[in-house]
Design an enzyme around this catalytic site. Structure first.
Site, short mmCIF file in Angstrom:
data_model
loop_
_atom_site.label_atom_id
_atom_site.label_comp_id
_atom_site.label_asym_id
_atom_site.label_seq_id
_atom_site.Cartn_x
_atom_site.Cartn_y
_atom_site.Cartn_z
N LYS A 1 70.09 85.62 81.85
CA LYS A 1 70.14 85.97 83.28
C LYS A 1 70.40 84.77 84.18
CE LYS A 1 65.89 87.09 85.31
NZ LYS A 1 64.59 87.79 85.31
N TYR B 1 59.78 75.98 77.52
CA TYR B 1 58.58 75.34 78.05
C TYR B 1 57.44 75.23 77.04
CZ TYR B 1 61.02 75.75 82.41
OH TYR B 1 61.97 75.62 83.39
N ALA B 2 57.64 75.79 75.85
CA ALA B 2 56.55 75.77 74.86
C ALA B 2 56.17 74.33 74.57
CB ALA B 2 56.97 76.49 73.59
N GLN B 3 54.87 74.08 74.56
CA GLN B 3 54.42 72.70 74.38
C GLN B 3 53.80 72.49 73.00
OE1 GLN B 3 51.76 71.50 77.51
NE2 GLN B 3 53.33 71.50 79.06
N GLY B 4 52.70 73.24 72.73
CA GLY B 4 51.85 73.01 71.56
C GLY B 4 52.62 73.00 70.26
N GLY B 5 53.38 74.06 69.98
CA GLY B 5 54.19 74.08 68.77
C GLY B 5 54.24 75.42 68.06
N GLU C 1 44.95 73.88 67.41
CA GLU C 1 44.73 74.51 68.72
C GLU C 1 43.59 75.52 68.59
OE1 GLU C 1 48.31 75.86 70.77
OE2 GLU C 1 49.42 74.31 69.75
N LEU D 1 56.02 81.74 68.84
CA LEU D 1 57.33 81.26 68.39
C LEU D 1 57.56 81.70 66.95
CD1 LEU D 1 57.08 77.66 69.92
CD2 LEU D 1 58.51 79.52 70.76
N ARG E 1 41.44 81.52 73.20
CA ARG E 1 41.80 81.44 74.61
C ARG E 1 41.07 82.41 75.53
NH1 ARG E 1 48.15 80.50 74.30
NH2 ARG E 1 47.75 78.50 73.34
N HIS F 1 46.18 81.40 80.10
CA HIS F 1 45.94 80.12 79.43
C HIS F 1 44.84 79.41 80.21
CE1 HIS F 1 46.51 76.25 77.57
NE2 HIS F 1 47.43 76.76 76.76
N ARG G 1 46.41 86.88 71.55
CA ARG G 1 47.27 86.11 70.65
C ARG G 1 46.62 84.78 70.25
NH1 ARG G 1 51.50 81.98 71.69
NH2 ARG G 1 50.67 82.02 73.79
N HIS H 1 49.84 83.55 81.18
CA HIS H 1 50.62 82.76 80.21
C HIS H 1 51.47 83.60 79.26
CE1 HIS H 1 51.48 79.31 77.73
NE2 HIS H 1 50.96 79.88 76.67
N GLY I 1 66.54 83.19 74.28
CA GLY I 1 65.45 82.29 73.89
C GLY I 1 65.39 82.23 72.37
P1 FAD Z 1 62.36 83.69 76.20
O1 FAD Z 1 62.36 82.40 75.52
O2 FAD Z 1 61.61 83.79 77.46
O3 FAD Z 1 63.88 84.08 76.50
C1 FAD Z 1 64.18 85.16 77.34
C2 FAD Z 1 65.68 85.24 77.51
O4 FAD Z 1 65.98 86.51 78.08
C3 FAD Z 1 66.27 84.21 78.45
O5 FAD Z 1 67.49 83.77 77.92
C4 FAD Z 1 66.54 84.99 79.73
O6 FAD Z 1 67.61 84.52 80.50
C5 FAD Z 1 66.87 86.35 79.15
N1 FAD Z 1 66.66 87.47 80.08
C6 FAD Z 1 65.51 87.91 80.63
N2 FAD Z 1 65.73 88.97 81.42
C7 FAD Z 1 67.06 89.19 81.37
C8 FAD Z 1 67.92 90.12 82.00
N3 FAD Z 1 67.47 91.06 82.85
N4 FAD Z 1 69.24 90.06 81.73
C9 FAD Z 1 69.75 89.11 80.89
N5 FAD Z 1 68.98 88.21 80.27
C10 FAD Z 1 67.66 88.25 80.52
N6 FAD Z 1 54.29 79.91 72.12
C11 FAD Z 1 54.03 79.28 70.95
O7 FAD Z 1 54.09 79.90 69.89
N7 FAD Z 1 53.71 77.95 70.96
C12 FAD Z 1 53.63 77.22 72.09
O8 FAD Z 1 53.36 76.03 72.04
C13 FAD Z 1 53.87 77.86 73.32
N8 FAD Z 1 53.77 77.19 74.49
C14 FAD Z 1 54.11 77.81 75.65
C15 FAD Z 1 54.09 77.07 76.84
C16 FAD Z 1 54.52 77.66 78.02
C17 FAD Z 1 54.49 76.88 79.28
C18 FAD Z 1 54.96 79.01 78.01
C19 FAD Z 1 55.45 79.64 79.27
C20 FAD Z 1 54.94 79.75 76.85
C21 FAD Z 1 54.53 79.16 75.66
N9 FAD Z 1 54.52 79.87 74.46
C22 FAD Z 1 54.24 79.23 73.29
C23 FAD Z 1 55.02 81.24 74.41
C24 FAD Z 1 56.46 81.23 73.90
O9 FAD Z 1 57.13 80.11 74.45
C25 FAD Z 1 57.21 82.48 74.28
O10 FAD Z 1 56.46 83.61 73.96
C26 FAD Z 1 58.53 82.57 73.51
O11 FAD Z 1 59.26 81.40 73.70
C27 FAD Z 1 59.33 83.77 73.98
O12 FAD Z 1 60.59 83.72 73.41
P2 FAD Z 1 61.62 84.89 73.67
O13 FAD Z 1 62.86 84.53 72.95
O14 FAD Z 1 60.98 86.17 73.39
O15 FAD Z 1 61.87 84.87 75.26
C1 SIN Z 2 49.88 75.39 74.45
O1 SIN Z 2 50.56 74.42 74.15
O2 SIN Z 2 48.70 75.32 74.82
C2 SIN Z 2 50.51 76.73 74.41
C3 SIN Z 2 50.48 77.24 73.05
C4 SIN Z 2 50.76 78.70 73.04
O3 SIN Z 2 50.91 79.33 74.07
O4 SIN Z 2 50.81 79.25 71.93
#
Ligand code: FAD
Ligand code: SIN
Length: 531
Positions: A35, A45-49, A114, A392, A290, A242, A386, A351, A11
């Protein structure tokens, strides 16, 4: 398989780390495991930014710091907050250079608002910000020959001295990580990945609850693996719900998010009868942080015995609404709701995990040679709650800091020799998958019923008792059955559920996202360390 650096997760955290490190050291090999497919993640899936101080005429670091501390309800690490807020804009500029697009109004970026933010400071790409970031990062990572993204590799356990036959417990000093065992889902073999340094970037834990905005991959694997390896995790009671997931009577997994940015754009929370109710809970109304909004909605639903509350957007400009939120508009229409004609039905859904693997200012953890980054980490930024769109940003800032530390250390660490292959002796194929699917359902029921937005001693005890039974049954299955992603995920989810519930039981106060009817007030200090 040996590599200089192993990144578990692709991610925003894993990929931005890999890109930075690969650019500075083309001679270091970096493997990124995912995975499932490379573009499935919470990031997508992050929407807001992304929140960052951008318009220095109106905004400044002091305000972003104050908003973050205020949301965090007294538990933020001040140093982490300063680091993320002050280094954030530079990191955002970098991903723009790598090809990430954010919406503009004329020449300037269109900054959204937000909950909990006192200024407009959210950079976004329509309501698809995460999709755009994930796209740009994958494209950038693919420019580097020394980054190899391995899809469909499920990391099962990190390798430590335990796998060399040493007894390790939670107070053993100098536990070291040598890489991980991962299930190759294409041939069902468990392969050994040995690395000088490992980065845990496995994302969130949302699937531990029945209703969540998190995709199905969000099963807390990294935190669970790390805890099993006797590493330190913290703040697991702070699960962010959320306030506004789309209420879909047909049920879906994950729940579709209606971004907080919609409220920043003017959407107002209302009852079915069209009355505003948020002012009764907080003077900031629909844009309160939130935890406050989610609890208010939960309370209104309970008092009224309704399945959802409503978000009213009917007064907003249709053209502009569609330009900003095309995905939300289309999704609502797909279930028969026209947001310009009807109020959008919304419910709270799990969330974000504010807790996780404890790290220092460079992402270093309690286990040597393994770092944690992104949602699986607990840097201190979020405290008890948070602030929207800070996640992000946190991942970008800490990926950079971890990269700096890794570059200093990569030549000093050697790949460990003599690590045995995974031992699957005595295990057989599972006879019926129903045992796992049923246990997963039970687990989600327990967590949603007893460890949700409002908690109590009785509910937490009941949850712990039931989790223990599930734990025992699943351990028996684990020792007798060949590993599968389903079994690994169930086992990890049980560990996550235990950590959330145990931490919640230890916190005998209400603070931020943790609210318990038995201790409704905040206490000055409480140690909730789980040993
Ligand atoms: P992720 O992006 O979840 O990546 C995880 C990675 O780990 C994936 O590649 C997965 O395959 C891998 N993985 C997991 N387990 C294993 C395993 N056992 N073996 C191998 N690989 C594995 N945050 C904001 O700041 N702004 C927003 O607008 C916002 N909107 C959101 C909207 C939604 C719907 C959601 C769900 C979250 C939102 N968030 C937002 C939160 C934010 O998106 C996440 O906290 C952030 O993207 C997490 O990034 P990451 O790289 O830590 O993990
Ligand atoms: C959202 O767009 O409402 C999600 C933003 C976030 O989780 O930070």
């Amino acid at each position: 398989m040996t590599t200089d650096i192993l990144v578990i997760g692709g991610g925003i955290a894993g990929l931005s780390f890999a890109i930075k490190t690969a650019r500075k050291r083309p001679d270091l090999n970096i493997i990124v495991l995912t995975k499932t497919v490379e573009n499935e993640s919470n990031t997508r899936y992050a929407q807001g930014g992304v929140a960052a101080v951008w318009d220095f005429e109106k905004d400044n670091f002091k305000k972003h710091i104050a908003d973050t501390l205020d949301a965090g309800a007294g538990l933020c690490g001040k140093k982490a907050v300063e680091i993320v807020v002050k280094e954030g804009p530079e990191r955002v500029r970098e991903i723009i250079e790598w090809g990430t697009r954010f919406d503009k109004q004329g020449a300037a970026y269109d900054l959204g608002r937000e909950g909990g933010h006192t200024e407009n400071r959210i950079l976004h790409f329509k309501d698809l910000t995460g999709w755009e970031i994930q796209r740009a990062l994958i494209a950038e990572a693919k420019k580097f020959e020394n980054i190899k993204i391995e899809e469909h590799y499920f990391a099962v356990d990190i390798i430590t001295q335990h796998h060399l036959g040493y007894h390790i417990n939670r107070v053993t000093p100098d536990i070291e990580c040598y890489g991980c065992y991962a299930l190759n889902k294409k041939n069902n073999h468990i392969e050994t990945f040995l690395a000088k340094l490992t980065i845990m970037a496995t994302g969130g834990t949302g699937q531990v609850y029945k209703n969540t905005t998190n995709p199905r991959i969000a099963t807390g694997d990294g935190i669970a693996m790390f805890y099993r390896a006797k590493g330190r995790v913290e703040n697991m009671e702070f699960v962010q719900f959320h306030p506004t997931a789309l209420y879909n009577p047909a049920g879906e997994n994950p729940d579709f998010l209606v971004s907080e940015a919609v409220r920043g754009f003017g959407g107002i929370l209302k009852t079915k009868e069209g009355e505003e109710f948020m002012q009764r809970y907080d003077e900031r109304g629909s844009l309160a942080p939130r935890d406050i909004v989610a609890r208010a909605i939960d309370n209104e639903m309970k008092v009224r015995g309704t399945e959802c509350m409503y978000l009213d957007c009917r007064h907003l400009d249709k053209q502009k609404f569609y330009e900003h939120f095309p995905t939300i508009y289309d999704k609502c229409k797909s279930i028969g709701i026209d947001p310009m004609e009807q109020m959008i039905p919304v419910v709270p859904a799990c969330h974000y995990m504010c807790g996780g693997i404890q790290t220092d200012a460079y992402g270093r953890t309690s286990i040597k040679n393994i770092y944690a980054c992104g949602e699986c980490s607990c840097t201190g930024l979020h405290g008890a709650n948070r602030l929207a769109s800070n996640s992000l940003l946190e991942a970008l800032v800490y990926a950079h800091r971890i990269s700096e530390d890794v570059l200093k250390r990569a030549d000093k660490v050697k790949i460990k020799e003599g690590i045995p292959n995974w031992n699957a002796e005595g295990t057989t194929d599972p006879l019926e998958l129903v045992l796992m699917t049923q246990s997963t359902k039970e687990l989600k029921e327990i967590m949603s019923g007893y460890v949700g937005i409002v908690r109590s001693n009785v509910r937490l005890k009941r949850a712990l008792d039931r989790l223990f039974i599930l734990y025992q049954e699943t351990e028996d299955l684990y020792h007798a059955t060949k590993l599968s992603p389903q079994l690994c995920e169930l086992r990890n989810l049980i560990t996550i559920a235990y950590l959330i519930t145990r931490s919640a039981a230890l916190r005998r106060e209400s603070r931020g996202l943790h609210y318990t009817t038995d201790y409704p007030k905040e206490l000055p200090f409480l140690d909730t360390t789980i040993l």
